[in-house]
Scaffold this motif. Structure first.
Motif, short mmCIF file in Angstrom:
data_model
loop_
_atom_site.label_atom_id
_atom_site.label_comp_id
_atom_site.label_asym_id
_atom_site.label_seq_id
_atom_site.Cartn_x
_atom_site.Cartn_y
_atom_site.Cartn_z
N LEU A 6 0.83 -1.21 0.00
CA LEU A 6 0.00 0.00 0.00
C LEU A 6 0.86 1.26 0.00
O LEU A 6 0.52 2.25 -0.63
N TYR A 7 1.99 1.19 0.68
CA TYR A 7 2.81 2.40 0.78
C TYR A 7 3.81 2.51 -0.37
O TYR A 7 4.64 3.40 -0.38
N TYR A 13 -0.28 8.82 -1.39
CA TYR A 13 0.42 10.03 -0.90
C TYR A 13 -0.21 11.28 -1.50
O TYR A 13 -0.33 12.31 -0.83
N VAL A 16 -3.24 12.06 0.53
CA VAL A 16 -2.93 12.70 1.81
C VAL A 16 -2.58 14.18 1.60
O VAL A 16 -3.04 15.05 2.34
N LEU A 50 5.01 17.25 0.74
CA LEU A 50 4.73 15.82 0.60
C LEU A 50 4.56 15.43 -0.86
O LEU A 50 5.04 14.38 -1.31
N ARG A 57 9.92 10.24 -5.52
CA ARG A 57 10.14 8.83 -5.23
C ARG A 57 9.60 7.94 -6.34
O ARG A 57 10.22 6.94 -6.69
N THR B 2 0.42 -6.70 5.42
CA THR B 2 1.65 -6.85 6.21
C THR B 2 1.65 -5.86 7.37
O THR B 2 0.80 -4.99 7.48
N GLY B 4 3.90 -3.61 7.93
CA GLY B 4 4.23 -2.26 7.46
C GLY B 4 3.01 -1.52 6.95
O GLY B 4 2.88 -0.31 7.16
N GLU B 5 2.11 -2.23 6.31
CA GLU B 5 0.90 -1.58 5.82
C GLU B 5 0.01 -1.12 6.96
O GLU B 5 -0.58 -0.04 6.89
N PHE B 8 1.51 1.93 8.29
CA PHE B 8 1.29 3.03 7.35
C PHE B 8 -0.13 3.59 7.46
O PHE B 8 -0.33 4.81 7.47
N ILE B 9 -1.10 2.68 7.57
CA ILE B 9 -2.50 3.14 7.67
C ILE B 9 -2.70 3.92 8.96
O ILE B 9 -3.37 4.96 8.98
N MET B 12 -1.18 7.31 8.52
CA MET B 12 -1.97 8.14 7.61
C MET B 12 -3.23 8.64 8.29
O MET B 12 -3.59 9.82 8.16
N LEU B 45 5.37 9.61 7.13
CA LEU B 45 5.13 9.34 5.70
C LEU B 45 6.41 9.53 4.90
O LEU B 45 6.67 8.79 3.94
N TYR B 46 7.25 10.50 5.28
CA TYR B 46 8.53 10.69 4.59
C TYR B 46 9.42 9.47 4.77
O TYR B 46 10.16 9.10 3.85
N PHE B 48 8.31 6.44 5.11
CA PHE B 48 7.79 5.44 4.18
C PHE B 48 8.18 5.75 2.74
O PHE B 48 8.21 4.85 1.90
N LEU B 49 8.45 7.01 2.42
CA LEU B 49 8.87 7.38 1.08
C LEU B 49 10.38 7.27 0.88
O LEU B 49 10.91 7.83 -0.08
N ASN B 50 11.08 6.62 1.79
CA ASN B 50 12.54 6.47 1.70
C ASN B 50 13.27 7.80 1.74
O ASN B 50 14.21 8.01 1.00
#
Lengths: 108, 169
Positions: A6-7, A13, A16, A50, A57, B2, B4-5, B8-9, B12, B45-46, B48-50
């Protein structure tokens, strides 16, 4: 959308960031004081940052440009908060209130 | 789903609810604290965005500096503005329309044009802090210096505004 995590998905994103933009605009119109408007403006800035990082990414992987521009946004946001604080102090000293609706001298 | 999801939720939902609370709570201190919670959620969230460097900078700059500036503004304005009455004129149709027009339009564009493309990444691309530093001092040298100049000018301007201009006491 199935099969990937999902991510690891751009759309969520973007959703959000869109929600942050909407909440910021709602707050800008809903708040009456200048401080509330300043807080809402920070939300809008965060939504923009964001978006930059998410697009970097997922659509231009391996390039640092989006993250660099997010750092620029943070710097601009800090400068804007400092200037807004100075203006709020000045308005409060002169008019004894900070309500945005009553500041309409330049409207007439 | 998973682990991680699930995380993440949770992050969020934390971000979304605290952003809404920032816009709509009646107390200014609660709005500020919700803003800080929103900043923490966005930094999650950042991650999660690496982008761990951006996440760290988010916490340092927004939570550490800008929130303190807004706390100063709240403190200077005094306790009269901590608890606001219900905003007058909010029920006016024009304000509600104005508040709705940009989100509805953007959401329409989002659903119609972007939702279908569903861009996901194939491989994990890592951008290290070293890459960001190289980009700062190679490609974006001039904007970087201009940002520092902007911050210096804004700090001096804020000090000049707050200290040396005499209002009607």
């Amino acid at each position: 959308m199935t099969g990937t995590l999902l991510y690891n998905n751009l759309n969520i994103y973007l959703f959000v960031a869109l929600f942050l933009l909407s909440a910021g605009i709602l707050g800008m119109l809903y708040r009456r004081t200048l401080i509330g408007m300043l807080i809402s403006l920070e939300l809008i800035m965060n939504g923009a940052g964001l978006n930059y990082v998410a697009f970097n990414r997922f659509s231009k992987a391996g390039d640092a440009a989006g993250q660099v521009f997010t750092l620029f946004i943070m710097g601009i946001s800090a400068a804007e908060a400092a200037i807004a604080l100075g203006i709020i102090i000045l308005i409060f000293r002169k008019y004894k209130h900070i309500e945005g609706e009553k500041l309409k001298e330049m409207k007439d | 789903m998973t682990f991680g999801e699930i995380v993440f939720i949770l992050i969020m939902l934390l971000t979304l609810f605290s952003a809404l609370a920032t816009a709509l709570t009646s107390s200014m201190i609660y709005a500020l604290l919700s803003l800080i919670v929103t900043m923490f959620g966005i930094s999650g969230l950042y991650i999660f965005l690496n982008a761990p460097f951006i996440a760290m900078m988010q916490i340092l700059i927004y939570v550490g500096a800008i929130s303190v500036l807004i706390v100063f503004a709240v403190m200077i304005a005094g306790p009269h503005y901590l608890h606001m009455k219900a905003p007058k004129g909010w029920t006016g149709l024009s304000k509600i329309l104005t508040a709705l027009i940009v989100p509805v339009f953007t959401f329409f564009v989002f659903v119609n044009f972007i939702m279908g493309t569903c861009r996901t990444d194939k491989k994990l691309s890592v951008i290290t802090t070293k890459d960001i530093g190289r980009a700062f001092f190679d490609t974006y040298m001039l904007p970087f210096e201009l940002i520092s100049l902007l911050i210096v000018v804004s700090i001096i301007g804020a000090i000049m505004l707050a200290l040396f201009s005499k209002g009607e006491k």
